[in-house]
Design an enzyme around this catalytic site. Sequence first.
Site, PDB file in Angstrom:
ATOM      1  N   ASN A  10      -0.729  57.272  11.301  1.00 24.25           N
ATOM      2  CA  ASN A  10      -1.657  56.253  11.796  1.00 24.25           C
ATOM      3  C   ASN A  10      -1.976  56.579  13.247  1.00 24.25           C
ATOM      4  O   ASN A  10      -1.178  56.316  14.142  1.00 24.25           O
ATOM      5  CB  ASN A  10      -1.029  54.859  11.680  1.00 24.25           C
ATOM      6  CG  ASN A  10      -1.960  53.767  12.175  1.00 24.25           C
ATOM      7  OD1 ASN A  10      -3.150  53.998  12.383  1.00 24.25           O
ATOM      8  ND2 ASN A  10      -1.431  52.580  12.380  1.00 24.25           N
ATOM      9  N   LYS A  12      -4.105  55.230  15.122  1.00 26.51           N
ATOM     10  CA  LYS A  12      -4.518  54.040  15.869  1.00 26.51           C
ATOM     11  C   LYS A  12      -5.762  54.368  16.717  1.00 26.51           C
ATOM     12  O   LYS A  12      -6.616  55.134  16.278  1.00 26.51           O
ATOM     13  CB  LYS A  12      -3.354  53.485  16.696  1.00 26.51           C
ATOM     14  CG  LYS A  12      -2.120  53.212  15.824  1.00 26.51           C
ATOM     15  CD  LYS A  12      -1.041  52.452  16.548  1.00 26.51           C
ATOM     16  CE  LYS A  12       0.145  52.220  15.623  1.00 26.51           C
ATOM     17  NZ  LYS A  12       1.193  51.397  16.268  1.00 26.51           N
ATOM     18  N   HIS A  98      -2.011  45.751   9.090  1.00 28.10           N
ATOM     19  CA  HIS A  98      -1.110  46.242  10.130  1.00 28.10           C
ATOM     20  C   HIS A  98      -0.819  45.121  11.120  1.00 28.10           C
ATOM     21  O   HIS A  98      -1.670  44.262  11.380  1.00 28.10           O
ATOM     22  CB  HIS A  98      -1.736  47.433  10.851  1.00 28.10           C
ATOM     23  CG  HIS A  98      -0.775  48.180  11.731  1.00 28.10           C
ATOM     24  ND1 HIS A  98      -0.415  47.719  12.972  1.00 28.10           N
ATOM     25  CD2 HIS A  98      -0.083  49.328  11.526  1.00 28.10           C
ATOM     26  CE1 HIS A  98       0.456  48.572  13.505  1.00 28.10           C
ATOM     27  NE2 HIS A  98       0.675  49.549  12.657  1.00 28.10           N
ATOM     28  N   GLU A 100      -0.790  44.934  14.166  1.00 32.38           N
ATOM     29  CA  GLU A 100      -1.737  44.823  15.270  1.00 32.38           C
ATOM     30  C   GLU A 100      -3.012  44.101  14.819  1.00 32.38           C
ATOM     31  O   GLU A 100      -3.605  43.338  15.595  1.00 32.38           O
ATOM     32  CB  GLU A 100      -2.056  46.222  15.805  1.00 32.38           C
ATOM     33  CG  GLU A 100      -0.855  46.850  16.497  1.00 32.38           C
ATOM     34  CD  GLU A 100      -0.878  48.366  16.521  1.00 32.38           C
ATOM     35  OE1 GLU A 100       0.118  48.938  16.978  1.00 32.38           O
ATOM     36  OE2 GLU A 100      -1.863  48.977  16.056  1.00 32.38           O
ATOM     37  N   GLU A 170       6.986  47.177   8.118  1.00 32.63           N
ATOM     38  CA  GLU A 170       7.049  47.498   9.546  1.00 32.63           C
ATOM     39  C   GLU A 170       7.693  46.345  10.311  1.00 32.63           C
ATOM     40  O   GLU A 170       7.064  45.314  10.502  1.00 32.63           O
ATOM     41  CB  GLU A 170       5.652  47.808  10.096  1.00 32.63           C
ATOM     42  CG  GLU A 170       4.527  46.895   9.595  1.00 32.63           C
ATOM     43  CD  GLU A 170       3.238  47.069  10.373  1.00 32.63           C
ATOM     44  OE1 GLU A 170       3.058  48.127  10.981  1.00 32.63           O
ATOM     45  OE2 GLU A 170       2.431  46.137  10.378  1.00 32.63           O
ATOM     46  N   GLY A 176       6.470  50.929  18.506  1.00 33.36           N
ATOM     47  CA  GLY A 176       6.110  51.330  19.859  1.00 33.36           C
ATOM     48  C   GLY A 176       7.092  50.874  20.911  1.00 33.36           C
ATOM     49  O   GLY A 176       6.814  50.969  22.105  1.00 33.36           O
ATOM     50  N   SER A 216       8.610  53.206  14.680  1.00 32.73           N
ATOM     51  CA  SER A 216       9.195  54.255  15.511  1.00 32.73           C
ATOM     52  C   SER A 216       9.868  55.348  14.681  1.00 32.73           C
ATOM     53  O   SER A 216      10.975  55.786  14.993  1.00 32.73           O
ATOM     54  CB  SER A 216      10.170  53.655  16.532  1.00 32.73           C
ATOM     55  OG  SER A 216       9.503  52.783  17.424  1.00 32.73           O
TER      56      SER A 216
END
Length: 254
Positions: A10, A12, A98, A100, A170, A176, A216
């Site tokens: 991904n 991003k 996701h 985000e 996730e 991150g 991660s």
Amino acid sequence: MMRKQIAAANWKMNLTVQQGEQLINDLLSKPHELKENQLAIFAVPAPYLMMAQEKLGAKNRVAVAAQNCYSKKSGAYTGEISVEMLNSIGVKYVVLGHSERREYFNESNQFLAEKIDICLSHHITPIFCCGEPLQIREEGTQNAYVAAQLKESLFHLTSAQLINVVIAYEPIWAIGTGKTASSDQAQEMHAFIRSELAHVYGKDTADQISILYGGSVKANNAVELFSQPDVDGGLVGGASLIADEFAAIINALK
């Protein structure tokens, strides 16, 4: 039936198109071998989908994914991407839900259910993301939290539809941040997700669903994570932007 093992990159909102093309070239030059039950997926920014499809679309066991799509077939939705657009360039995977997208763009479980439906109706495989934030993990209610995400976004599907969905767990607290769920924590949640699928759809269906870990994932922890019986690969963020790292992650698939 052997579940598909998947290393999904991904990107991003990173890289210029020139950098992205160079990254793909660098990866293609690395020694890695994808077995019959393995797949590498590249979820690239929308402007790079054509480039990635041209470079990777004809390769065996490699696929290109969009990072998002809209819930409607077409219309006056400026800036959005439709499943028909993705189909027209041969893209057959899309990342949905996701953390985000949920956090920054307020995407709800119901909205994601609509996206799941339109993807499946156009023969595009959703990579459906679920997972809990740190507060939920600290409260010990992560199982109920993830179960609600599954129920509200996926459990309206038939078994025949569900087997065309990839799930990515996730833990938001490990994205991150440099923190990673231990391999035992990852396995525990993946086994729970599979048990929830089995409860609704039966063990045979649940055993066909690939469940990826996203949080991660790096070259130095991929082998341990992927060795867990219910972890079928990874949805990889930062490490997928480094050719050596992502090649090693691909090679870590079981």
